[in-house]
Structures are given as C-alpha cells and as structure tokens.
Scaffold this active site. Structure first.
Site, short mmCIF file in Angstrom:
data_model
loop_
_atom_site.label_atom_id
_atom_site.label_comp_id
_atom_site.label_asym_id
_atom_site.label_seq_id
_atom_site.Cartn_x
_atom_site.Cartn_y
_atom_site.Cartn_z
N CYS A 105 -18.19 29.66 116.59
CA CYS A 105 -18.39 29.27 115.20
C CYS A 105 -19.89 29.31 114.87
O CYS A 105 -20.70 28.71 115.58
CB CYS A 105 -17.82 27.87 114.99
SG CYS A 105 -18.40 27.04 113.51
N GLU A 106 -20.24 29.98 113.79
CA GLU A 106 -21.66 30.12 113.46
C GLU A 106 -22.28 28.83 112.93
O GLU A 106 -23.50 28.71 112.87
CB GLU A 106 -21.87 31.25 112.46
CG GLU A 106 -21.38 30.97 111.05
CD GLU A 106 -21.73 32.08 110.09
OE1 GLU A 106 -21.68 31.82 108.87
OE2 GLU A 106 -22.08 33.20 110.52
N HIS A 107 -21.45 27.86 112.57
CA HIS A 107 -21.99 26.62 112.01
C HIS A 107 -22.42 25.63 113.09
O HIS A 107 -23.38 24.89 112.91
CB HIS A 107 -20.95 25.96 111.10
CG HIS A 107 -20.53 26.84 109.97
ND1 HIS A 107 -19.20 27.04 109.62
CD2 HIS A 107 -21.25 27.62 109.13
CE1 HIS A 107 -19.13 27.88 108.60
NE2 HIS A 107 -20.36 28.24 108.29
N HIS A 108 -21.68 25.59 114.21
CA HIS A 108 -21.98 24.62 115.26
C HIS A 108 -22.17 25.25 116.63
O HIS A 108 -22.46 24.56 117.61
CB HIS A 108 -20.85 23.58 115.36
CG HIS A 108 -20.59 22.85 114.08
ND1 HIS A 108 -19.61 23.25 113.18
CD2 HIS A 108 -21.18 21.75 113.54
CE1 HIS A 108 -19.61 22.43 112.15
NE2 HIS A 108 -20.55 21.51 112.33
N GLN A 146 -14.06 32.73 111.03
CA GLN A 146 -12.79 33.41 111.26
C GLN A 146 -12.46 34.36 110.11
O GLN A 146 -11.91 35.44 110.32
CB GLN A 146 -11.67 32.38 111.45
CG GLN A 146 -10.33 33.02 111.80
CD GLN A 146 -9.26 31.99 112.11
OE1 GLN A 146 -9.56 30.91 112.63
NE2 GLN A 146 -8.03 32.29 111.80
N HIS A 174 -10.25 25.82 116.39
CA HIS A 174 -11.71 25.68 116.33
C HIS A 174 -12.12 24.35 116.96
O HIS A 174 -11.74 23.28 116.48
CB HIS A 174 -12.19 25.72 114.88
CG HIS A 174 -11.99 27.06 114.23
ND1 HIS A 174 -13.05 27.87 113.88
CD2 HIS A 174 -10.87 27.73 113.89
CE1 HIS A 174 -12.58 28.98 113.33
NE2 HIS A 174 -11.25 28.92 113.32
N CYS A 176 -14.95 23.04 116.85
CA CYS A 176 -15.82 22.29 115.94
C CYS A 176 -15.00 21.35 115.05
O CYS A 176 -15.55 20.41 114.47
CB CYS A 176 -16.65 23.23 115.07
SG CYS A 176 -15.68 24.29 113.99
#
Length: 217
Positions: A105-108, A146, A174, A176
C-alpha cells in the site's frame, strides 16, 4: 531458415507468423541497500526500538533484513511478453483465475495480498499463459493502490495483446486496514477493470463476472 507449407494442389501457403516478444521492464532505478539499512536503523531507533540492544541480539540484523525485504517487494522483474498468431481463430473467453497478488500500500507501506482473475477475448493474437501472472506481478511490485493496480494490468494487456476484450478483477486484504486503524479483520476489497467487448456487451460482461465469482472450482 523460413519454412513454407506445401498443399496437395501445389500452392505455397505463407509460413506461420513467428512468436512476437516484447521485453517488459521497469525504468532502471538505483537501489542503495546500505542507505536503506541506515534509514531502517534510524526508523527503529526513532520508534523506541534499539537494534543494537545487547539484551536482544536478534535485532542486530533487522535493519538489513528490512531493507532487503522492501527492495524485493518494490523491484519489478523484467520478462518477455510473448504472443502467438491466433491460427485457430479462437474467439471465446480465456480466463486465468486465482493469480497471486502481493503488493505494498502506497499510503502506509504495508502489504496487501490476494488474488487476481484476468480474462481476454482473443483477436489476432493469443498470449503465453504464464505471461499474464508475470504482468500482474510486474505492476504489483511498487507502492500501489488496488484500484490503480487493476487498471494498469488491464491497460497493459489491452495495449500489448490488442484483444477484443479484457477483464481484470482483484480481490485483496489490506493489512493497513486489518492491523491498524479500523482493524477490520477478515475484510476484503474487490476492484475491476473492463475493456472492449467485456465492458460494452452485457452478456460477455455477465459471463466474465459469473466465472470469476464461481467458488465451486
């Protein structure tokens, strides 16, 4: 040497078209494992975890392991995308189900994992079946959402295979969302991308979704 087929009536038929190969690889990028290891050491220290603690020697190599793990997860592997002439004129759905998906995941920068189902309606070419999972893996090995991953797989196959239709469904969990935040353990996320006939024709679209949803397999 080029071969031609000889028919009984003496006419010469064109030689079968040779397989077409396109090299798929990400833009070159330097990976500095030493710098990543130093950064991992600083991160752990900032979080109150001392990798150099005498009482916990197992942590000593954790910064290096962390750097190597992310380097592996975020490094797309090159491969040859090989297509063949659709000599038999096959015009029914080709579906590969349950392709493993492993991304970050690019956020976390936490992993998400699951499966992808990819189908296409052949045009003039068919593709070596192993190339479809490789395409999924290629786009998964980078910080992702995703939704974007699903679209990238569909667009890449549409551009290189030029089929009459493409369908991609990704189902993933996910971490996250399951390990932090909402802690929605057991939840999954489903995304889809359709191109060509599988988007425009209701019967083809329904067939694709029915096949990907079939849990009797």
């Amino acid at each position: 040497m080029t071969m031609t087929a000889i028919h009984d009536h003496g006419d010469l038929a064109p030689a079968p078209r040779a397989p077409q190969r396109v090299r798929i690889e990400a833009a070159p990028k330097p990976v500095d494992l030493a710098a990543a290891e130093r950064a991992a050491h600083l991160l752990l220290t900032a979080l109150g975890i001392d990798p150099d603690a005498v009482g916990n020697p197992d942590l000593a190599r954790t910064p290096r392991r962390l750097a190597e793990a992310y380097a592996e997860l975020l490094s797309p592997q090159p491969f040859d995308f090989t297509t063949f002439a659709n000599a038999e004129g096959y015009d029914e759905l080709v579906l590969i189900r349950d392709i493993p998906v492993r991304s970050v995941c690019e956020h976390h920068l936490l992993p998400f994992t699951g499966i992808a189902h990819v189908a296409y309606l052949p045009g003039e070419s068919v593709v070596g079946l192993s190339k479809i999972p490789r395409m999924v893996d290629h786009y998964a090995r980078r910080p992702q959402t995703q939704e974007r991953l699903t679209v990238q797989i569909a667009d890449a196959l549409a551009a290189r295979l030029r089929p009459h239709g493409i369908g991609v469904v990704v189902e993933a969990t996910h971490t996250c969302m399951t390990l932090r935040g909402a802690r929605a353990v057991g939840s999954t996320t489903t995304t889809s991308a359709l191109r060509g006939t599988l988007r425009d024709d209701a019967r083809s679209r329904a067939e694709f979704f029915a096949l990907t949803a079939d849990r009797s397999r």
